[in-house]
Design an enzyme around this catalytic site. Sequence first.
Site, PDB file in Angstrom:
ATOM      1  N   LYS A  38      59.133  39.996  45.453  1.00  0.00           N
ATOM      2  CA  LYS A  38      58.490  41.175  46.060  1.00  0.00           C
ATOM      3  C   LYS A  38      59.286  42.434  45.727  1.00  0.00           C
ATOM      4  O   LYS A  38      60.465  42.357  45.343  1.00  0.00           O
ATOM      5  CB  LYS A  38      58.413  40.977  47.576  1.00  0.00           C
ATOM      6  N   TYR A 266      76.363  70.921  40.312  1.00  0.00           N
ATOM      7  CA  TYR A 266      75.763  71.844  41.271  1.00  0.00           C
ATOM      8  C   TYR A 266      76.667  72.048  42.473  1.00  0.00           C
ATOM      9  O   TYR A 266      77.239  71.093  43.003  1.00  0.00           O
ATOM     10  CB  TYR A 266      74.428  71.277  41.781  1.00  0.00           C
TER      11      TYR A 266
END
Length: 371
Positions: A38, A266
């Site tokens: 899954k 950043y």
Amino acid sequence: MEINIRATRLEISKNALAQNMAYIRKVSGAQHIFFAVKSNAYGHGLDIVAPAAVNAGADGLAVAIAEEALHLRSLGILAPILILGHTDPRYAQLCADASVITTVPSLAWLQTAVPYLRHGRKKLLVSLALDTGMNRIGIRTKSELTAAIEFLQTNRDVYQWHGLMTHFATADVSETAYFQMQLQRWHALVDDLAQLPPMIHVANSGATLYHTNEVPTDYVRVGSLGYGWEPSGKLITDGHDLQPIGQLYSELSFVKQIPAGEGISYGHAYITQADEWIGTIPMGYGDGLPIQLQGFEVLVGEMRCPIVGEIAMDQLMVRLPHEVPVGTKVTFIGATNNDQIDIWEIAHYCHLEPWNFMNLITSRVPRMLVN
Ligand SMILES: *Cc1c(COP(=O)(O)O)cnc(C)c1O
């Protein structure tokens, strides 16, 4: 035709898969291993892992939702498929036509689905779910179970009773009282049934490994063990013959020296203290790396080098001890000659479990099958 220009990749080891399947069989005596694939095979990549797992010895595949089951059929997978989660009863015939074993959580579900099932078409393979304490889905009382079985028998034209299951909430922790309580509830519901379906399945990875002799293990439904992860994170036992199947690699794409006092990435969360060699790696949160991984040491060749500055969407930087050639392999998860980073180390660094971490890796990272 896909091309891979960037070095970042998630390698899936066939040999590790085969070793884990053999280990699961040895430790549990399971005749039928249903491998849970899954959620994109726990993030490893469904399209690669599912066929490889069948080749490696899985007898069946378990998914969470009907879409995943139908996708596996569209890949041409013929092995038995089990849906573990809830399916809208209006789609029952779709599951029946694809010969997908479908988890049924209540008598009401069976009643609701009947008008959507077509006499003369394939019958729905029903696996009844018993809720013994996971408290997610399933039948809780003997009276409802008996009624559901009766309903299955009076509607044999559309239903085939194939399985009976429960799911343990705490099979992988050292405190076993709750597990024992669930097991007792299972026995109270099941032991005096006049007949049983062929597929009795209760064991997830934790129960398969830690409660082998207490639960039925003819059928097991395992995820973690198949991926090579001990479900307790080696808290309960160690030394299991499990091999992680996924290795996450990239390489240095750019290397330069930066003078002291410069900010990296950043926001300048990291400032160079001296002249520093900084390497760039073409991987970021767009590939699923949690930004909390800042400061974590990845393996550049054999050297542990910290991620410095904010992880950007597509690239991140590491501090190198000296100049290192562009193209040097970088290991996020996997073994080098002298060292290794395992899934627990990298996942726990950002307060995640292995299965949470791997699930984050996005489809931009190509999955490649290796030996
Ligand atoms: C996901 C799942 C499993 C597999 O769990 P692991 O702990 O990874 O072995 C088994 N059964 C059910 C119902 C599940 O949802």
